[in-house]
Design a protein around this motif. Structure first.
Motif, PDB file in Angstrom:
ATOM      1  N   ALA A  60      30.911  39.081  33.264  1.00 51.68           N
ATOM      2  CA  ALA A  60      31.609  39.685  34.406  1.00 51.68           C
ATOM      3  C   ALA A  60      32.584  40.750  33.928  1.00 51.68           C
TER       4      ALA A  60
ATOM      5  N   ASN B 275      32.319  42.633  31.485  1.00 54.07           N
ATOM      6  CA  ASN B 275      31.643  43.745  30.810  1.00 54.07           C
ATOM      7  C   ASN B 275      31.971  43.791  29.313  1.00 54.07           C
TER       8      ASN B 275
ATOM      9  N   GLY C 148      26.388  40.241  28.720  1.00 52.86           N
ATOM     10  CA  GLY C 148      25.392  39.871  29.719  1.00 52.86           C
ATOM     11  C   GLY C 148      23.959  39.954  29.231  1.00 52.86           C
TER      12      GLY C 148
ATOM     13  N   TYR D 217      34.540  40.144  39.084  1.00 50.43           N
ATOM     14  CA  TYR D 217      35.432  41.105  38.444  1.00 50.43           C
ATOM     15  C   TYR D 217      35.544  42.342  39.320  1.00 50.43           C
TER      16      TYR D 217
ATOM     17  N   ALA E 107      35.021  49.525  40.648  1.00 56.01           N
ATOM     18  CA  ALA E 107      33.810  48.904  40.102  1.00 56.01           C
ATOM     19  C   ALA E 107      33.938  47.386  40.158  1.00 56.01           C
TER      20      ALA E 107
ATOM     21  N   ARG F 273      31.727  43.423  39.429  1.00 59.00           N
ATOM     22  CA  ARG F 273      30.557  42.703  38.905  1.00 59.00           C
ATOM     23  C   ARG F 273      30.671  41.252  39.329  1.00 59.00           C
TER      24      ARG F 273
ATOM     25  N   VAL G 226      28.910  37.604  38.664  1.00 58.65           N
ATOM     26  CA  VAL G 226      27.961  36.862  37.823  1.00 58.65           C
ATOM     27  C   VAL G 226      27.782  35.474  38.432  1.00 58.65           C
TER      28      VAL G 226
ATOM     29  N   ILE H  75      23.438  38.944  37.318  1.00 59.29           N
ATOM     30  CA  ILE H  75      24.581  39.877  37.332  1.00 59.29           C
ATOM     31  C   ILE H  75      24.334  40.939  38.403  1.00 59.29           C
ATOM     32  N   TRP H  76      25.307  41.094  39.286  1.00 55.50           N
ATOM     33  CA  TRP H  76      25.192  42.100  40.336  1.00 55.50           C
ATOM     34  C   TRP H  76      26.381  43.051  40.198  1.00 55.50           C
ATOM     35  N   ALA H  77      26.070  44.323  39.906  1.00 57.23           N
ATOM     36  CA  ALA H  77      27.143  45.315  39.754  1.00 57.23           C
ATOM     37  C   ALA H  77      27.258  46.105  41.052  1.00 57.23           C
TER      38      ALA H  77
ATOM     39  N   ASP I  75      29.898  49.049  43.479  1.00 59.58           N
ATOM     40  CA  ASP I  75      30.985  50.026  43.464  1.00 59.58           C
ATOM     41  C   ASP I  75      31.611  50.044  44.849  1.00 59.58           C
TER      42      ASP I  75
END
Ligand SMILES: Cc1cc2nc3c(=O)[nH]c(=O)nc-3n(C[C@@H](O)[C@@H](O)[C@H](O)COP(=O)(O)OP(=O)(O)OC[C@H]3O[C@@H](n4cnc5c(N)ncnc54)[C@H](O)[C@@H]3O)c2cc1C
Ligand code: FES
Ligand code: FES
Lengths: 165, 269
Positions: B143, B145, B162, B203, B209, B211, B213, B223-225, B227
């Motif tokens: 999470a 990074n 990750g 996070y 930004a 993330r 997890v 993991i999904w990022a 914005d």
């Protein structure tokens, strides 16, 4: 596999020993040094019945190699009483009936000893946090917490006493 | 005193561990050379997970103890990264004074891992390198990074936390440190009330930004990022978890509930 020579302090006394790389501390204590206080339950580091203190940190002796003791100090339950006088934690366990079968007891007492050395005036939550490292299948934990709280209260009044008379 | 031969009355620990050699490495270089030479090496950090390997018959012929390698025990800030040595224990790392200021929420999350006895010996590096999907170090670090820095015979190797779950690593590789970027002021929230069935680390940073997890017990965490600048009200899409034990519909429901809680706790909704 060449046996390794290790120097360590066992219950306050300097010891030199020879151990093979695959010898576990639980077996070293129980079978080689005849100290049977650390009990073996899960052999996986989960139950805590084999707990001893290495450099004052609770360790599962089933998951620790004997060679790792080199240069360190280990305290087992046998090292807690002084001249046949029980440590105040041992006495409190008796007074509060904090054990039934006793299999977890040496581990529980040593975890609480480490806690009191790290945090002399812990809250109930802290007591619960520390003893959560170990499993007791008999007491439901209430008596163990009561014993710990009795010691905390006693020491708050009298200061730390390692043993009762 | 009553003399009783207790053999047979109490369980003994597994004495089936075959003979093995031991090296107590003083430096990363020494550990790498031993890793190169060995057939079936095991690195020993805190040793709280290794017995699980032994119990399933994964026996090493040599143990390489890394506890004495000083550089693996440091926590410090290097320019815009928080650097955590691989052999830093859960207890010493999670109570380190640097943490709360540089990554709010990380300390609270890390403190939840395991119990006091395990926390005092178990290391962050050992947690990650066990490579078990339910272990929480990699979930938090994915999470955040984080980059993992390995020492290998051909020089340093960097990998996103990750990516570790299914990455192939060189045989002679030693995790040296974990590097977490902090320039964009990350914040973390971690929910583990259903562990090990489901846990979730969330996070966000000052740039918007984020993330998420989402981790189940037996499959690689998802993991999904996102914005926040382009998605003002992000909501995670459904995942086909394929966990062999817990149903996908249930996991997605829990994921959405945790996400809402986490958005609230992070002040995002
Ligand atoms: C009772 C119990 C409760 C636990 N609870 C939790 C929990 O709540 N959450 C959780 O996430 N975990 C939990 N754990 C797992 C616990 O073992 C890990 O959290 C711990 O961090 C492992 O670290 P270690 O240093 O003891 O690893 P070790 O046992 O020393 O090593 C683990 C693995 O990593 C490898 N390794 C270690 N260091 C390195 C390195 N620097 N480079 C390359 N490889 C390396 C070893 O070879 C081994 O394969 C629990 C364990 C037990 C026994
Ligand atoms: S026997 Fe060592 S922790 Fe259970
Ligand atoms: S007294 Fe029996 S397990 Fe604790």
């Amino acid at each position: 596999m060449i046996p390794m020579e290790i120097d360590f302090i066992l219950n306050g006394r300097a010891v030199t020993g020879k151990v093979s790389g695959n010898l576990l501390l639980a077996d070293y204590l129980r079978e080689h040094l005849d100290l049977k206080g650390a009990k073996i339950g899960c052999s996986r580091g989960a139950c805590g019945s084999c707990t001893v203190l290495v450099n004052n940190i609770p360790i599962a002796a089933c998951s620790y190699f004997a060679f790792q003791l080199d240069g360190k100090s280990v305290l087992t339950i046998e090292g807690l009483e002084r001249d046949t006088t029980l440590h105040d934690l041992q006495q409190a366990f008796i007074e509060h009936a904090a054990f039934q079968c006793g299999y977890c007891t040496s581990g529980m007492i040593l975890v609480l000893k480490a806690m009191l050395d790290h945090e002399p005036n812990p809250s109930r939550d802290t007591v619960v946090e520390w003893i959560s490292s170990n499993i007791c299948r008999c007491t439901g934990y209430a008596q163990i917490i009561a014993a710990a709280e009795a010691i905390i209260a006693m020491r708050a009044n009298t200061g730390p006493t390692e043993a009762v008379s | 005193m009553l003399a009783i031969d207790s053999a047979g009355l109490v369980a003994t620990s597994f004495r089936t561990l075959p003979p093995l050699d031991v090296v107590r490495a003083e430096s990363v270089g020494e550990a790498l050379q031993e890793l190169r030479r060995a057939k079936r090496p095991a690195i020993l950090a805190g040793g709280t997970d290794l017995p699980a390997r032994f119990n399933v018959g994964d026996y090493p012929d040599i143990i390489i103890d890394i506890a004495k390698i000083k550089q693996l025990h440091a926590v410090f800030i290097d320019k815009s990264e928080l650097v955590i040595g691989a052999a830093v224990t859960h207890q010493s790392g999670s109570t380190h004074a640097l943490l709360p200021a540089v990554i709010p929420g990380f300390q609270e999350a890390w403190k939840k891992i395991a119990n006091m006895r395990i926390r005092m010996s178990g290391t962050l590096g050992g947690n990650i390198m066990s490579r078990r999907t339910r272990y929480e170090g990699a979930i938090l670090l994915a999470a955040l990074n984080a980059q993992l820095e390995f020492a290998t015979l051909s020089g340093p190797l960097f990998m996103a936390a990750g990516d570790l779950w299914d990455a192939e690593l060189p045989v002679a590789s030693l995790l040296q440190s974990i590097r977490i970027p902090i320039a964009t002021k990350p914040r973390l929230d971690y929910e583990r009330s259903l562990r090990p069935i489901f846990t979730q680390a969330f996070y966000v940073d000052d740039t918007g930004a984020g993330r998420l997890v989402s981790a189940t017990e037996f499959v690689r965490p998802h993991i999904w990022a996102f914005d926040r600048n382009s998605q003002s009200n992000p909501s995670p899409e459904e995942i086909d978890f394929q966990d062999p034990v817990t149903g996908t519909a249930y996991l997605n429901q829990v994921r959405a509930v945790f996400f809402m809680r986490q958005m609230t706790r992070l002040g995002l909704s």
